[in-house]
Design an enzyme around this catalytic site. Structure first.
Site, PDB file in Angstrom:
ATOM      1  N   ASP A 131      -9.227  -9.777   9.108  1.00  0.00           N
ATOM      2  CA  ASP A 131      -8.684  -8.640   8.647  1.00  0.00           C
ATOM      3  C   ASP A 131      -9.632  -7.400   8.979  1.00  0.00           C
ATOM      4  OD1 ASP A 131      -6.380  -7.107   7.604  1.00  0.00           O
ATOM      5  OD2 ASP A 131      -7.689  -6.442   6.068  1.00  0.00           O
TER       6      ASP A 131
ATOM      7  N   ARG B 146       0.826  -1.170  -0.088  1.00  0.00           N
ATOM      8  CA  ARG B 146       0.106  -0.160  -0.024  1.00  0.00           C
ATOM      9  C   ARG B 146       0.709   1.123   0.127  1.00  0.00           C
ATOM     10  NH1 ARG B 146      -1.874   0.726   4.346  1.00  0.00           N
ATOM     11  NH2 ARG B 146      -1.263  -0.767   5.495  1.00  0.00           N
TER      12      ARG B 146
ATOM     13  N   TYR C 167      -1.463  -3.713  -6.756  1.00  0.00           N
ATOM     14  CA  TYR C 167      -1.181  -4.623  -5.588  1.00  0.00           C
ATOM     15  C   TYR C 167      -2.014  -4.346  -4.565  1.00  0.00           C
ATOM     16  CZ  TYR C 167       1.810  -7.131  -2.797  1.00  0.00           C
ATOM     17  OH  TYR C 167       2.244  -8.421  -1.983  1.00  0.00           O
TER      18      TYR C 167
ATOM     19  N   SER D  97      -1.397  -3.484  10.358  1.00  0.00           N
ATOM     20  CA  SER D  97      -1.110  -4.197   9.343  1.00  0.00           C
ATOM     21  C   SER D  97       0.384  -5.189   9.730  1.00  0.00           C
ATOM     22  CB  SER D  97      -0.718  -3.581   8.109  1.00  0.00           C
ATOM     23  OG  SER D  97      -1.807  -2.767   7.680  1.00  0.00           O
TER      24      SER D  97
ATOM     25  N   CYS E  59       0.753  -7.407  11.938  1.00  0.00           N
ATOM     26  CA  CYS E  59       0.818  -7.041  13.526  1.00  0.00           C
ATOM     27  C   CYS E  59       0.350  -8.442  14.200  1.00  0.00           C
ATOM     28  CB  CYS E  59       0.506  -5.999  13.940  1.00  0.00           C
ATOM     29  SG  CYS E  59       1.827  -4.651  13.612  1.00  0.00           S
TER      30      CYS E  59
ATOM     31  N   ARG F 139       2.298 -12.076  -0.256  1.00  0.00           N
ATOM     32  CA  ARG F 139       0.992 -12.484   0.171  1.00  0.00           C
ATOM     33  C   ARG F 139       0.551 -13.678  -0.448  1.00  0.00           C
ATOM     34  NH1 ARG F 139      -1.496  -8.644   4.200  1.00  0.00           N
ATOM     35  NH2 ARG F 139       0.315  -7.240   4.492  1.00  0.00           N
TER      36      ARG F 139
ATOM     37  N   PHE G 186       1.747 -16.633  19.136  1.00  0.00           N
ATOM     38  CA  PHE G 186       1.014 -17.647  18.244  1.00  0.00           C
ATOM     39  C   PHE G 186      -0.166 -18.455  19.140  1.00  0.00           C
ATOM     40  CE2 PHE G 186       5.357 -16.312  16.385  1.00  0.00           C
ATOM     41  CZ  PHE G 186       4.664 -15.932  15.230  1.00  0.00           C
TER      42      PHE G 186
ATOM     43  N   LYS H 273      -9.551  -2.434   1.539  1.00  0.00           N
ATOM     44  CA  LYS H 273      -9.257  -1.505   2.380  1.00  0.00           C
ATOM     45  C   LYS H 273     -10.310  -0.218   2.021  1.00  0.00           C
ATOM     46  CE  LYS H 273      -7.231  -3.735   4.882  1.00  0.00           C
ATOM     47  NZ  LYS H 273      -5.799  -4.147   5.505  1.00  0.00           N
TER      48      LYS H 273
ATOM     49  N   HIS I 233     -10.656  -2.415  11.078  1.00  0.00           N
ATOM     50  CA  HIS I 233      -9.558  -3.241  10.916  1.00  0.00           C
ATOM     51  C   HIS I 233      -9.303  -4.369  11.750  1.00  0.00           C
ATOM     52  CE1 HIS I 233      -5.045  -3.105   9.301  1.00  0.00           C
ATOM     53  NE2 HIS I 233      -5.583  -4.177   8.805  1.00  0.00           N
TER      54      HIS I 233
ATOM     55  N   THR J  93      -4.139 -12.229  11.189  1.00  0.00           N
ATOM     56  CA  THR J  93      -4.283 -13.407  10.502  1.00  0.00           C
ATOM     57  C   THR J  93      -3.914 -14.768  11.476  1.00  0.00           C
ATOM     58  OG1 THR J  93      -4.036 -12.616   8.452  1.00  0.00           O
ATOM     59  CG2 THR J  93      -3.726 -14.900   8.421  1.00  0.00           C
ATOM     60  N   ASN J  94      -2.689 -14.532  12.224  1.00  0.00           N
ATOM     61  CA  ASN J  94      -2.410 -15.525  13.074  1.00  0.00           C
ATOM     62  C   ASN J  94      -3.107 -15.775  14.116  1.00  0.00           C
ATOM     63  OD1 ASN J  94       0.747 -16.702  12.795  1.00  0.00           O
ATOM     64  ND2 ASN J  94       0.650 -14.594  11.593  1.00  0.00           N
TER      65      ASN J  94
HETATM   66  P1  GTP Z   1      -2.253  -7.617   7.453  1.00  0.00           P
HETATM   67  O1  GTP Z   1      -2.718  -8.730   6.463  1.00  0.00           O
HETATM   68  O2  GTP Z   1      -1.014  -6.785   6.852  1.00  0.00           O
HETATM   69  O3  GTP Z   1      -3.277  -6.906   8.018  1.00  0.00           O
HETATM   70  O4  GTP Z   1      -1.329  -8.214   8.790  1.00  0.00           O
HETATM   71  P2  GTP Z   1      -1.865  -9.217  10.006  1.00  0.00           P
HETATM   72  O5  GTP Z   1      -2.320  -8.194  11.114  1.00  0.00           O
HETATM   73  O6  GTP Z   1      -2.933 -10.178   9.496  1.00  0.00           O
HETATM   74  O7  GTP Z   1      -0.615 -10.010  10.468  1.00  0.00           O
HETATM   75  P3  GTP Z   1      -0.299 -11.441  10.238  1.00  0.00           P
HETATM   76  O8  GTP Z   1      -1.023 -12.313  11.235  1.00  0.00           O
HETATM   77  O9  GTP Z   1       0.039 -11.843   8.899  1.00  0.00           O
HETATM   78  O10 GTP Z   1       1.394 -11.414  11.027  1.00  0.00           O
HETATM   79  C1  GTP Z   1       2.294 -10.835  10.343  1.00  0.00           C
HETATM   80  C2  GTP Z   1       3.718 -11.052  11.039  1.00  0.00           C
HETATM   81  O11 GTP Z   1       3.739 -10.976  12.473  1.00  0.00           O
HETATM   82  C3  GTP Z   1       4.258 -12.352  10.481  1.00  0.00           C
HETATM   83  O12 GTP Z   1       5.371 -12.455  10.256  1.00  0.00           O
HETATM   84  C4  GTP Z   1       3.869 -13.166  11.849  1.00  0.00           C
HETATM   85  O13 GTP Z   1       4.739 -14.498  11.885  1.00  0.00           O
HETATM   86  C5  GTP Z   1       4.222 -12.355  13.001  1.00  0.00           C
HETATM   87  N1  GTP Z   1       3.277 -12.489  14.197  1.00  0.00           N
HETATM   88  C6  GTP Z   1       2.064 -12.946  13.967  1.00  0.00           C
HETATM   89  N2  GTP Z   1       1.780 -13.218  15.335  1.00  0.00           N
HETATM   90  C7  GTP Z   1       2.698 -13.005  16.246  1.00  0.00           C
HETATM   91  C8  GTP Z   1       2.827 -13.402  17.624  1.00  0.00           C
HETATM   92  O14 GTP Z   1       2.104 -13.918  18.442  1.00  0.00           O
HETATM   93  N3  GTP Z   1       4.224 -13.043  18.130  1.00  0.00           N
HETATM   94  C9  GTP Z   1       5.381 -12.892  17.149  1.00  0.00           C
HETATM   95  N4  GTP Z   1       6.300 -12.765  17.754  1.00  0.00           N
HETATM   96  N5  GTP Z   1       4.970 -12.667  15.748  1.00  0.00           N
HETATM   97  C10 GTP Z   1       3.575 -12.901  15.472  1.00  0.00           C
HETATM   98  C1  SPV Z   2      -2.999  -4.395   5.330  1.00  0.00           C
HETATM   99  O1  SPV Z   2      -2.012  -3.924   4.947  1.00  0.00           O
HETATM  100  O2  SPV Z   2      -3.438  -4.212   6.323  1.00  0.00           O
HETATM  101  C2  SPV Z   2      -3.479  -5.578   4.395  1.00  0.00           C
HETATM  102  C3  SPV Z   2      -2.815  -5.803   3.340  1.00  0.00           C
HETATM  103  O3  SPV Z   2      -4.277  -6.342   5.093  1.00  0.00           O
HETATM  104  S1  SPV Z   2      -3.673  -4.880   2.083  1.00  0.00           S
HETATM  105  O4  SPV Z   2      -4.531  -5.417   1.541  1.00  0.00           O
HETATM  106  O5  SPV Z   2      -2.416  -4.545   0.854  1.00  0.00           O
HETATM  107  O6  SPV Z   2      -3.954  -3.378   2.622  1.00  0.00           O
HETATM  108 MN    MN Z   3      -4.835  -5.754   7.151  1.00  0.00          MN
END
Ligand code: GTP
Ligand code: SPV
Ligand code: MN
Length: 634
Positions: A329, A117, A249, A300, A302, A417, A541, A258, A278, A305-306
């Site tokens: 998300d 973005r 992208y 984002s 942070c 992604r 995690f 978004k 969000h 998804t996890n």
């Molecule tokens: P967007 O799709 O950009 O909105 O991201 P998101 O908030 O869904 O983040 P995502 O769950 O994809 O995690 C992003 C990064 O953070 C990855 O590299 C993960 O491995 C890391 N991460 C996620 N959860 C944890 C956690 O509990 N501890 C640590 N140390 N890292 C984490």
């Molecule tokens: C974010 O950046 O929070 C995402 C990826 O979820 S994007 O769809 O590119 O905004």
């Molecule tokens: Mn996001």
């Protein structure tokens, strides 16, 4: 690359428009699934694929401006998708991954200057600058339209213009909203098909609602020349429209995400008494079989998804804990008849960060990615499997298709992604598509803070919770272009995504504390606090369930807490850390509240709020001042 002219490619539709762009009258456009002239139905095909005049007129006016060679109305069918994929394999837009290990999986390599973005090129074009607020880049609507229309003039010459009707949210949900994205990128069409309810059913709802006078969101997108100097993402909340140019992208181009579901929807939500956030949505089922839903806003990259897909630690699994994914998300929520907030996930798929997704961190995500997925900017192994840090094997080609060379940086782009349907998620909640949504028991804010911010604390009440969200800060990540690792305020993880002035947004949040409301408890978490050795103190995690469990016990009134000026923290013994083998002192460090540091933080929050001037709700300033005073330096 094939030299096939666009008009001959599969996926293109047989509607020839005059090269000078003059529109034939009436516009003759066919859906890709319609029989071609000469088919059994011959000339009986309908002259227009929609009954909705407003849609037909808008499509015609966009075609007149952009002058595509063809117009394709997308129905979302498997056959249409197969045609598009075949065409993109021809053109090199997609590369087929190893069909033995990853059937129906494709790789897209974006332009190297188009990988995330672009917040500095994203504008909210409200009538006045004040409506957009200091949190947004603003441009006057007339100026923005003129700028964009100049870029769009003739931009689709020789290309196919796809008309993509979509629904954000379960197709039969009263909380769902529809839009139409016009794009010249077949990659965007393929992604929208996974990320939204795209095609015929959405068009039918748009037509039905249109007949009742209800609008749909209009998104116009062209990849242009993918030139970062000619790239803008403009939002017109009052017009319910979006104009995006110059990027293919993610959030810049998949306009349902978004642009619609957050920037435009947040504006609509404010007017209509709901929230567009969000946030992930996750259901936690306890050993007694009761499921509580938690919505969590992290910036984002942070951890949304996890957390949405977490697998309980072994001891929890044995006791019967289960985790159900509703969304990863975006969350739309509104008060129900019983006063609780009910949430839907407006999306139908995940556009998830690839690096770090591994068997250890997110096995549910990994389990989805061995078929029917699109990968963007990942590396590949010698036998053509997708690869990123966290996966076994060795990358052979990097995200740009070059032989891997450490000097070129990481093999997979840090913001690479995957796009995959939510229905492929092993933990997909049986209630994820409930039209009325799921009731939310707790709202969690969180960020990436290597110091100061404890693992978890609970806000005293809703007003305090709104301050906690407003005051959130996090280290920046690769999800947006710009410096990584810089701490910035990111209220409710919505800094890049709110379609209006944050001060008004805070007031909107406060307004939910109304008579009859049964509001969720509000918490703040930080999985990313580091020790003196520079390592994360918390395993994160799956083990994050330990923290969620404490929250849910608080919600049900059966866990204690230590009251501090910043909020309530678990008392010793409240958090189940059995089996973690944490280093002595680690838990104390994770839960430590540094009063001096927090005084400075709350003063900084005060300055931040002051940046919004008179518009900021006095209740929020009072709350900040109360906490600052409580923390007052000795
Ligand atoms: P967007 O799709 O950009 O909105 O991201 P998101 O908030 O869904 O983040 P995502 O769950 O994809 O995690 C992003 C990064 O953070 C990855 O590299 C993960 O491995 C890391 N991460 C996620 N959860 C944890 C956690 O509990 N501890 C640590 N140390 N890292 C984490
Ligand atoms: C974010 O950046 O929070 C995402 C990826 O979820 S994007 O769809 O590119 O905004
Ligand atoms: Mn996001």
């Amino acid at each position: 690359m094939s030299s096939t002219p666009d008009s001959m490619r599969r996926g293109a539709v047989p509607v020839q428009l005059p090269p000078d762009g003059a529109m034939p009258a009436p516009l003759r456009a066919m859906a890709p699934h319609e029989p071609r002239d000469g088919d059994a139905r011959g000339g009986d095909a309908p002259t227009t694929p929609t009954t909705l005049v407003a849609l037909r007129d808008w499509v015609a006016s966009v075609a007149a401006l952009t002058q595509p060679a063809h117009i394709a109305w997308c129905d979302g069918s498997d056959a249409e998708n197969a045609r598009l994929v075949a065409m993109m394999l021809d053109t090199g837009d997609l590369l087929r991954l190893n069909p033995d290990t990853h059937p129906d999986c494709y790789l897209h390599r974006s332009s190297p200057s188009d990988v995330a973005r672009v917040e500095h090129l994203t504008f909210v074009c409200t009538p006045t600058n004040d409506e957009a607020g200091p949190n947004n880049h603003w441009m006057a609507p007339a100026e923005a339209h003129a700028k964009m229309d100049a870029l769009y003039a003739g931009c689709m010459r020789g290309r196919t213009m796809y008309v993509v009707p979509y629904c954000m949210g379960p197709i039969d949900s009263p909380l769902a909203r529809c839009g139409v994205e016009i794009t010249d990128s077949p990659y965007v069409v393929a992604n929208m098909r996974i990320m939204t309810r795209m095609g015929a059913a959405a068009l039918a709802r748009i037509e039905r609602e249109g007949a009742e006078g209800l609008p749909f969101v209009r998104g116009l997108h062209s990849i242009g020349e993918l030139d970062p100097e000619r790239r803008f993402i403009m939002h017109f909340p009052q017009e319910l429209s979006i104009k995006s140019f110059g990027s293919g992208y993610g959030g810049n181009a998949l306009l349902g995400k978004k642009c619609h579901a957050l920037r435009i929807a947040s504006h609509q939500a404010r007017g209509e008494g709901w929230l567009a956030e969000h946030m992930l949505i996750v259901g936690i089922e306890d050993p007694q079989g009761a499921t509580h839903y938690v919505a969590a806003a992290f910036p984002s990259a942070c951890g949304k998804t996890n957390l949405a897909m977490l697998i309980p630690p072994e001891g929890y699994r044995e006791k019967g804990w289960k985790v159900w994914t509703v969304g990863d998300d975006i969350c739309w929520m509104r008060p129900g008849a019983d006063g609780r907030l009910y949430a839907i996930n407006p999306e139908a798929g995940y556009f998830g960060v690839a690096p770090g997704t591994s068997e250890k961190t997110n096995p549910n995500a990994l389990a989805m990615l061995d078929r029917d997925a699109i990968f963007t900017n990942v590396a590949v192994t010698a036998d053509n499997q997708p690869w990123w840090d966290g996966l076994p094997g060795t990358p052979a080609l990097d995200w740009q298709g070059r032989p891997v060379d450490k000097a070129n940086g990481p093999a997979a782009h840090p913001n690479s992604r995957f796009t995959v349907s939510a229905r492929r998620c092993p933990s997909y909640s049986p209630h994820a598509e409930d039209p009325q949504g799921v009731p939310i028991s707790a709202i969690v804010f969180g960020g990436r803070r290597e110091s100061l911010v404890p693992l978890v604390f609970e806000a005293r009440d809703w007003r305090h919770g709104v301050l906690v969200g407003a005051g959130m800060a996090s280290e920046t990540t690769a999800a947006a272009t710009g410096a990584v690792g810089v701490v910035r305020r990111d209220s409710m993880a919505m800094k890049p995504f709110v379609g209006y002035n944050f001060a008004d947004y805070f007031a909107h949040w406060l307004s939910f504390d109304a008579p009859g409301a049964v509001l969720p408890k509000v918490f703040h978490v930080n999985w990313f606090r580091k020790g003196a050795d520079g390592k994360f103190l918390w395993p994160g995690f799956g083990d994050n369930l330990r923290v969620l469990e404490w929250m849910l016990r608080r919600v049900q009134g059966n866990a204690g807490a230590l009251e501090t000026p910043i909020g309530n923290l678990p008392l010793e013994g409240d958090l189940d850390v059995e089996g973690l083998g944490m280093a002595p002192g680690a838990l104390d460090a994770l839960l430590h509240v540094d009063r001096d540091g927090w005084y400075d933080e709350m003063e900084a929050v005060g300055e931040y709020l002051a940046g919004f001037g008179d518009r900021v709700p006095p209740a929020l300033v009072e709350e900040q001042q109360r906490i600052s005073a409580e923390l007052g330096r000795p």
